[in-house]
Design a protein around this motif. Structure first.
Motif, PDB file in Angstrom:
ATOM      1  N   LEU A 231     -10.781 -38.839  25.823  1.00  0.00           N
ATOM      2  CA  LEU A 231     -10.700 -39.050  27.266  1.00  0.00           C
ATOM      3  C   LEU A 231     -12.074 -39.328  27.857  1.00  0.00           C
ATOM      4  O   LEU A 231     -12.242 -40.205  28.715  1.00  0.00           O
ATOM      5  CB  LEU A 231     -10.075 -37.829  27.943  1.00  0.00           C
ATOM      6  N   ARG A 232     -13.082 -38.594  27.378  1.00  0.00           N
ATOM      7  CA  ARG A 232     -14.436 -38.800  27.889  1.00  0.00           C
ATOM      8  C   ARG A 232     -14.961 -40.176  27.521  1.00  0.00           C
ATOM      9  O   ARG A 232     -15.640 -40.843  28.329  1.00  0.00           O
ATOM     10  CB  ARG A 232     -15.362 -37.717  27.329  1.00  0.00           C
ATOM     11  N   SER A 233     -14.648 -40.654  26.314  1.00  0.00           N
ATOM     12  CA  SER A 233     -15.115 -41.978  25.893  1.00  0.00           C
ATOM     13  C   SER A 233     -14.505 -43.078  26.749  1.00  0.00           C
ATOM     14  O   SER A 233     -15.180 -44.049  27.109  1.00  0.00           O
ATOM     15  CB  SER A 233     -14.766 -42.203  24.414  1.00  0.00           C
ATOM     16  N   VAL A 234     -13.228 -42.944  27.097  1.00  0.00           N
ATOM     17  CA  VAL A 234     -12.589 -43.955  27.942  1.00  0.00           C
ATOM     18  C   VAL A 234     -13.168 -43.937  29.345  1.00  0.00           C
ATOM     19  O   VAL A 234     -13.424 -44.989  29.952  1.00  0.00           O
ATOM     20  CB  VAL A 234     -11.065 -43.732  27.967  1.00  0.00           C
ATOM     21  N   ILE A 235     -13.399 -42.739  29.904  1.00  0.00           N
ATOM     22  CA  ILE A 235     -13.963 -42.641  31.249  1.00  0.00           C
ATOM     23  C   ILE A 235     -15.363 -43.251  31.293  1.00  0.00           C
ATOM     24  O   ILE A 235     -15.730 -43.956  32.244  1.00  0.00           O
ATOM     25  CB  ILE A 235     -13.999 -41.168  31.703  1.00  0.00           C
ATOM     26  N   GLU A 236     -16.156 -43.030  30.251  1.00  0.00           N
ATOM     27  CA  GLU A 236     -17.510 -43.589  30.229  1.00  0.00           C
ATOM     28  C   GLU A 236     -17.516 -45.095  30.052  1.00  0.00           C
ATOM     29  O   GLU A 236     -18.516 -45.745  30.361  1.00  0.00           O
ATOM     30  CB  GLU A 236     -18.321 -42.932  29.106  1.00  0.00           C
ATOM     31  N   ALA A 237     -16.419 -45.679  29.551  1.00  0.00           N
ATOM     32  CA  ALA A 237     -16.350 -47.125  29.328  1.00  0.00           C
ATOM     33  C   ALA A 237     -15.831 -47.882  30.541  1.00  0.00           C
ATOM     34  O   ALA A 237     -15.651 -49.105  30.459  1.00  0.00           O
ATOM     35  CB  ALA A 237     -15.459 -47.425  28.120  1.00  0.00           C
ATOM     36  N   ILE A 238     -15.596 -47.223  31.664  1.00  0.00           N
ATOM     37  CA  ILE A 238     -15.168 -47.926  32.877  1.00  0.00           C
ATOM     38  C   ILE A 238     -16.280 -48.883  33.298  1.00  0.00           C
ATOM     39  O   ILE A 238     -17.462 -48.516  33.237  1.00  0.00           O
ATOM     40  CB  ILE A 238     -14.849 -46.915  33.997  1.00  0.00           C
ATOM     41  N   PRO A 239     -15.955 -50.115  33.703  1.00  0.00           N
ATOM     42  CA  PRO A 239     -17.006 -51.040  34.156  1.00  0.00           C
ATOM     43  C   PRO A 239     -17.907 -50.395  35.203  1.00  0.00           C
ATOM     44  O   PRO A 239     -17.437 -49.697  36.107  1.00  0.00           O
ATOM     45  CB  PRO A 239     -16.209 -52.221  34.725  1.00  0.00           C
ATOM     46  N   ARG A 240     -19.202 -50.628  35.071  1.00  0.00           N
ATOM     47  CA  ARG A 240     -20.168 -49.921  35.901  1.00  0.00           C
ATOM     48  C   ARG A 240     -19.945 -50.130  37.400  1.00  0.00           C
ATOM     49  O   ARG A 240     -20.009 -49.163  38.173  1.00  0.00           O
ATOM     50  CB  ARG A 240     -21.585 -50.334  35.510  1.00  0.00           C
ATOM     51  N   GLU A 278     -11.237 -52.129  25.153  1.00  0.00           N
ATOM     52  CA  GLU A 278     -11.182 -53.593  25.153  1.00  0.00           C
ATOM     53  C   GLU A 278     -10.209 -54.100  26.214  1.00  0.00           C
ATOM     54  O   GLU A 278     -10.449 -55.118  26.872  1.00  0.00           O
ATOM     55  CB  GLU A 278     -10.765 -54.080  23.758  1.00  0.00           C
ATOM     56  N   ARG A 279      -9.091 -53.396  26.434  1.00  0.00           N
ATOM     57  CA  ARG A 279      -8.128 -53.774  27.463  1.00  0.00           C
ATOM     58  C   ARG A 279      -8.760 -53.710  28.840  1.00  0.00           C
ATOM     59  O   ARG A 279      -8.590 -54.614  29.664  1.00  0.00           O
ATOM     60  CB  ARG A 279      -6.908 -52.866  27.389  1.00  0.00           C
ATOM     61  N   MET A 280      -9.489 -52.642  29.137  1.00  0.00           N
ATOM     62  CA  MET A 280     -10.102 -52.508  30.450  1.00  0.00           C
ATOM     63  C   MET A 280     -11.129 -53.605  30.696  1.00  0.00           C
ATOM     64  O   MET A 280     -11.174 -54.196  31.784  1.00  0.00           O
ATOM     65  CB  MET A 280     -10.750 -51.121  30.577  1.00  0.00           C
ATOM     66  N   GLY A 281     -11.958 -53.900  29.697  1.00  0.00           N
ATOM     67  CA  GLY A 281     -12.948 -54.953  29.868  1.00  0.00           C
ATOM     68  C   GLY A 281     -12.323 -56.320  30.061  1.00  0.00           C
ATOM     69  O   GLY A 281     -12.808 -57.131  30.871  1.00  0.00           O
ATOM     70  N   ARG A 282     -11.241 -56.619  29.334  1.00  0.00           N
ATOM     71  CA  ARG A 282     -10.583 -57.923  29.458  1.00  0.00           C
ATOM     72  C   ARG A 282      -9.910 -58.062  30.813  1.00  0.00           C
ATOM     73  O   ARG A 282     -10.065 -59.085  31.489  1.00  0.00           O
ATOM     74  CB  ARG A 282      -9.548 -58.067  28.338  1.00  0.00           C
ATOM     75  N   ARG A 283      -9.174 -57.055  31.239  1.00  0.00           N
ATOM     76  CA  ARG A 283      -8.484 -57.151  32.524  1.00  0.00           C
ATOM     77  C   ARG A 283      -9.459 -57.159  33.693  1.00  0.00           C
ATOM     78  O   ARG A 283      -9.175 -57.749  34.737  1.00  0.00           O
ATOM     79  CB  ARG A 283      -7.502 -55.988  32.668  1.00  0.00           C
ATOM     80  N   TRP A 284     -10.595 -56.510  33.548  1.00  0.00           N
ATOM     81  CA  TRP A 284     -11.587 -56.488  34.617  1.00  0.00           C
ATOM     82  C   TRP A 284     -12.055 -57.902  34.959  1.00  0.00           C
ATOM     83  O   TRP A 284     -12.304 -58.217  36.122  1.00  0.00           O
ATOM     84  CB  TRP A 284     -12.750 -55.613  34.196  1.00  0.00           C
ATOM     85  N   VAL A 285     -12.123 -58.763  33.939  1.00  0.00           N
ATOM     86  CA  VAL A 285     -12.568 -60.142  34.160  1.00  0.00           C
ATOM     87  C   VAL A 285     -11.383 -61.061  34.434  1.00  0.00           C
ATOM     88  O   VAL A 285     -11.391 -61.854  35.384  1.00  0.00           O
ATOM     89  CB  VAL A 285     -13.381 -60.638  32.948  1.00  0.00           C
ATOM     90  N   VAL A 286     -10.326 -60.964  33.595  1.00  0.00           N
ATOM     91  CA  VAL A 286      -9.213 -61.899  33.693  1.00  0.00           C
ATOM     92  C   VAL A 286      -8.431 -61.694  34.988  1.00  0.00           C
ATOM     93  O   VAL A 286      -8.005 -62.663  35.631  1.00  0.00           O
ATOM     94  CB  VAL A 286      -8.290 -61.751  32.464  1.00  0.00           C
TER      95      VAL A 286
END
Length: 404
Positions: A231-240, A278-286
């Motif tokens: 859970l902590r790893s996912v929270i830290e990977a939120i786009p800045r 990877e899903r969060m990063g892709r959707r953040w842009v797409v």
């Protein structure tokens, strides 16, 4: 506040034999706060502070918490407690050690004794602590009983009561659910008194009207939980940029619903932390959230929590494919077959709605436009001779000459 030059500050006098009597840190702190209240200009060695004040001085929560240290100091001979019913408790601090004192009188003697005969010095200190334990033993038993009772009361309040079947009350049918028996002849209407043989009741469509977990083919949610590190790893990977927006909206931390959503994706969808990141990063842009937040012509983001939910939530697969990842199968890395099938069906339905039907369209007859009105031409008068016409013309001339 000004201090006179050459004057001494206020200080507390503590006999050295008290500091070497075997008292521990908290007991010494209580003695110090008692001794600082002595009036050295008088011969009295008695003080009477309240237990609440002593507890506050040494950082304890309740006045009762200071009692063990006061009893220990009395057992060591450092103080004498004068307690009378209806009177304020006072504490006497003797200047000299009690009668029969066998310990050191000062710190120098204690250091020499510990250096020359350490075993005897350690045995003497053990005897001093034994006096403290003996004085505290009756109160320790009561304290342990009180603590165990409090723990049992909290535990009983936290655990829900489980109803115990006594065999006297029969289950009452309160709706569509029927009581499930465990006998061998559950489906036989003639065997109403069949006893149970220890086997589990069926969990298919016959158990509770087919509403069990086995009947629906689904497992009970919440059995498996994600690790806190995941859970902590996912929270830290939120786009800045989104993380900064969330930090402004939620300064005390994200709500619990975020962890529950992430845990649902990791456990129910069987996604790894890397796949979710990877899903969060892709959707953040797409999905255009990056342009909306950072570009000058962007629409902006109204709620960061809603955007985070869109980035983390499950893919909306038209065919309910668990491996579908925004239209692509994560195992084959090709287009999701169920999404493609549903898309073709939607296109076919749309074409059917737009295609013209084979029936002729009825045509309405045009409304005839009415012809303009033409007054009917009158013919010559019948039965009038030439003489009558002459008289009529003369009458018209005479009428024209008359003044108007």
């Amino acid at each position: 506040m000004s201090v006179a030059s050459g004057s001494e500050p206020y200080y507390t006098k503590i006999p050295e034999w008290v500091s070497e009597c075997g008292a521990n840190g908290m007991e010494s702190a209580v003695y110090q706060h008692l001794a600082k209240r002595l009036n050295h200009t008088s011969k009295s060695r008695t003080v009477d502070p309240s237990r609440a004040r002593l507890a506050a001085d040494i950082g304890l929560k309740k006045p009762d918490d200071v009692d063990p240290y006061l009893r220990a100091l009395e057992a060591l001979g450092a103080i004498v407690i004068h307690a009378r019913k209806g009177m304020r408790t006072s504490y006497e601090l003797p200047l000299w050690p009690p009668e029969g004192w066998t310990g050191p009188l000062n710190t120098h003697a204690a250091d020499r004794w510990q250096k020359t005969d350490p075993d005897r010095y350690a045995a003497w200190r053990a005897e001093q602590r034994a006096k403290v334990d003996a004085a505290e033993a009756p109160y320790a038993v009561k304290r342990r009983a009180r603590v165990s009772k409090s723990v049992a009361r909290k535990r009983s309040a936290a655990e829900p009561e489980v109803p115990v079947a006594t065999g006297r009350h029969q289950p009452v049918v309160t709706g569509n659910h029927r009581p499930v028996t465990t006998g061998t002849n559950q489906n036989d209407p003639n065997e109403e008194n069949s006893g149970g043989d220890g086997r589990r009741p069926p969990t298919g469509s016959e158990g509770l009207d087919g509403s069990g977990s086995a009947a629906s083919g689904r497992t009970e949610p919440g059995v498996e939980k994600a690790k806190p590190g995941e859970l902590r790893s996912v929270i830290e990977a939120i786009p800045r940029p989104l993380a900064e927006l969330l930090a402004r909206d939620w300064p005390r931390g994200l709500p619990v619903a975020v962890n529950q959503l992430i845990e649902q994706v990791l456990v129910s969808e069987q996604r790894t932390v890397e796949e979710l990141v990877e899903r969060m990063g892709r959707r953040w842009v797409v999905f255009g959230y990056e342009n909306d937040l950072l570009c000058s012509f962007g629409k902006g983001i109204r709620t960061g929590l809603g955007v985070l939910e869109e980035l983390v939530s499950a893919s909306k697969c038209w065919g309910n494919n668990l491996d579908c990842e925004d239209g692509f199968d994560r195992r084959t890395e090709s287009e999701c077959p169920r999404c493609a099938e549903q898309r073709e069906e939607r296109l076919a339905d749309r074409a059917d709605r737009e295609r013209p039907s084979g029936h002729p369209v009825p045509v309405e007859k045009p409304t005839p436009v009415p012809a303009p009105y033409v007054p009917e031409q009158r013919g010559e008068a019948v039965g009038i001779n030439e003489e009558q016409r002459a008289r009529a013309r003369e009458a018209l001339r005479q009428r024209a000459r008359l003044p108007r």
